[in-house]
Design a protein around this motif. Structure first.
Motif, short mmCIF file in Angstrom:
data_model
loop_
_atom_site.label_atom_id
_atom_site.label_comp_id
_atom_site.label_asym_id
_atom_site.label_seq_id
_atom_site.Cartn_x
_atom_site.Cartn_y
_atom_site.Cartn_z
N PRO A 53 0.82 -1.23 0.00
CA PRO A 53 0.00 0.00 0.00
C PRO A 53 0.84 1.27 0.00
O PRO A 53 0.46 2.27 -0.60
N LEU A 54 1.98 1.28 0.69
CA LEU A 54 2.83 2.46 0.73
C LEU A 54 3.37 2.82 -0.65
O LEU A 54 3.43 3.98 -1.05
N GLN A 55 3.79 1.79 -1.41
CA GLN A 55 4.28 2.02 -2.76
C GLN A 55 3.20 2.61 -3.67
O GLN A 55 3.43 3.54 -4.44
N ALA A 56 1.98 2.05 -3.53
CA ALA A 56 0.87 2.56 -4.34
C ALA A 56 0.58 4.01 -4.00
O ALA A 56 0.30 4.84 -4.89
N GLY A 57 0.63 4.36 -2.71
CA GLY A 57 0.38 5.73 -2.31
C GLY A 57 1.41 6.70 -2.86
O GLY A 57 1.08 7.82 -3.29
N ILE A 58 2.67 6.28 -2.84
CA ILE A 58 3.74 7.13 -3.37
C ILE A 58 3.54 7.38 -4.86
O ILE A 58 3.71 8.49 -5.37
N ILE A 59 3.14 6.32 -5.60
CA ILE A 59 2.93 6.46 -7.05
C ILE A 59 1.80 7.44 -7.33
O ILE A 59 1.88 8.31 -8.20
#
Length: 401
Positions: free
Chosen positions: A10-16
């Motif tokens: 989820p953190l990676q998706a949020g950054i993107i």
């Protein structure tokens, strides 16, 4: 052990998502997307001429401001004498355009402080003015009706800010207005410049009468129609009466803008030695026609090359835009040129020549000849009054588009 192959962390998706949103915000804040038929992206901070007027509405120029036989004349004693034409403030491009005051000063060198003032006040320095001449080799209704000829005529003329045209058939008096309509109709929606014109009366032998015209981009130069005239020649020393028009660069401030006179000339081949010998007097006469303008550019079909022209004109400061280069599509002869006095016209930057539209557009000789067997010739000038050496830091170099 958990399996993240389907969803990712989820953190990676949020950054993107944040990067996409931030990038989109930055793009639309700093860039415009221009055009509908061809997308062109330009930086908002570098958009030139933000303060230009809205698009011009053109009116017919066939009769406006073209007065036969005034300003300068050719007498029977082979001298060209000025008359008392007076300066005015009629620089305009259309009936709904407010005239601007004419700056009628010699090409003296402006102080560096004034040039620096222009740099501070202008976000974008105007490009060099491309002044051209093109003999159209009997351009008439048949050529204008040809899709091939019309297409190439339009795209060649668009390369220049001012262009003197010779050898236009006068059989139909609305030919030049229809030519302008073709140029401007093809420009609508595409971002290409719109053009206006100055048109002379029919001239030359009645059985093969011609008109001479000067086409120009009003966003780059303005014309004073009250100062447009045809040189008087009661003794018919020249077969075709020269057309004279007065211009001012449109983009610089008025107190810095270059003003100049353009003379459109057409020499008859059978009388070339005699008519070329009058050019020196023509320079003098136009300079002394009462307007106080010393920057004179004589453009046209001279029927002689620079090696012959320059000694005959006999001015040590006279320069030719084309030297040692043919100006016909077959590469045989040099007959067209632009002449100016380097001593008074300090705005000339020494760049110009022949615009080889065959090579540029990959045309055959037959395709080019559908428009004209002659090539356009051109020279570049600073739009700022005075020596370009003072302005070279603020005015970008250009090449024909």
């Amino acid at each position: 052990m958990s399996d993240n192959r389907d969803g990712g962390h989820p953190l990676q998706a949020g950054i993107i998502v944040l990067l996409l949103v931030g990038g989109g915000w930055y793009f639309f804040r700093n860039y415009n997307v221009d055009g509908l038929d061809g997308v062109r992206i330009s930086s908002k901070d570098n958009r030139p001429f933000d303060d230009l007027e809205s698009p011009f509405t053109f009116t017919s120029s066939t009769e406006e401001g073209t007065t036969r036989y005034r300003g300068a004349s050719i007498r029977g004693d082979d001298s060209l004498r000025p008359s008392t034409a007076r300066p005015s403030s009629d620089f305009a491009v259309a009936s709904d355009f407010e005239p601007d005051p004419i700056i009628s000063s010699p090409s003296d060198i402006h102080s560096v402080s004034r040039v620096n003032s222009l740099s501070r006040r202008s976000r974008y320095a105007p490009a060099q003015l491309r002044v051209a001449s093109w003999a159209l080799d009997g351009f008439g209704p048949t050529k204008l009706a040809s899709d091939l000829a019309r297409k190439n005529l339009v795209r060649v003329i668009r390369q220049f800010d001012v262009i003197a045209l010779q050898q236009i058939s006068s059989l139909q008096m609305d030919l030049v207005p229809r030519m302008i309509d073709a140029i401007n109709e093809s420009s609508l929606g595409g971002g290409a410049p719109l053009y206006d014109y100055v048109l002379g009366p029919p001239t030359g032998p009645k059985d093969r009468g011609e008109q001479m015209a000067i086409l120009f981009n009003p966003a780059r130069v303005r014309v004073d129609r009250s100062q447009t005239y045809t040189v008087a020649d009661p003794d018919n020393q020249m077969t075709y009466d020269p057309l004279v028009a007065w211009f001012r660069a449109a983009e610089p401030d008025e107190d810095l803008a270059w003003t100049f006179t353009m003379v459109n000339i057409r020499v008859d081949l059978s009388r070339a030695p005699r008519e070329v010998a009058l050019i020196n007097q023509l320079f003098k006469s136009v300079r002394e026609d009462g307007r106080g303008e010393d920057d004179v550019v004589i453009a046209g079909l001279f029927q002689a090359d620079d090696a012959y022209l320059l000694p005959v004109v006999a001015g040590p400061q006279i320069r030719a835009a084309v030297t040692s280069t043919p100006t016909d599509i077959f590469g045989r002869h040099q007959t067209s040129n632009l002449l100016y006095d380097q001593g008074s016209t300090a705005e000339a930057i020494g760049r110009g020549g022949v615009y080889d539209f065959l090579r540029v557009y990959n045309l055959s000789a037959a395709q080019a000849q559908a428009v004209s067997s002659y090539l356009p010739v051109y020279a570049e000038f600073s739009p700022l009054e005075g020596s370009p050496l003072l302005h070279q830091a603020t005015v970008p170099a250009t090449t024909p588009r």
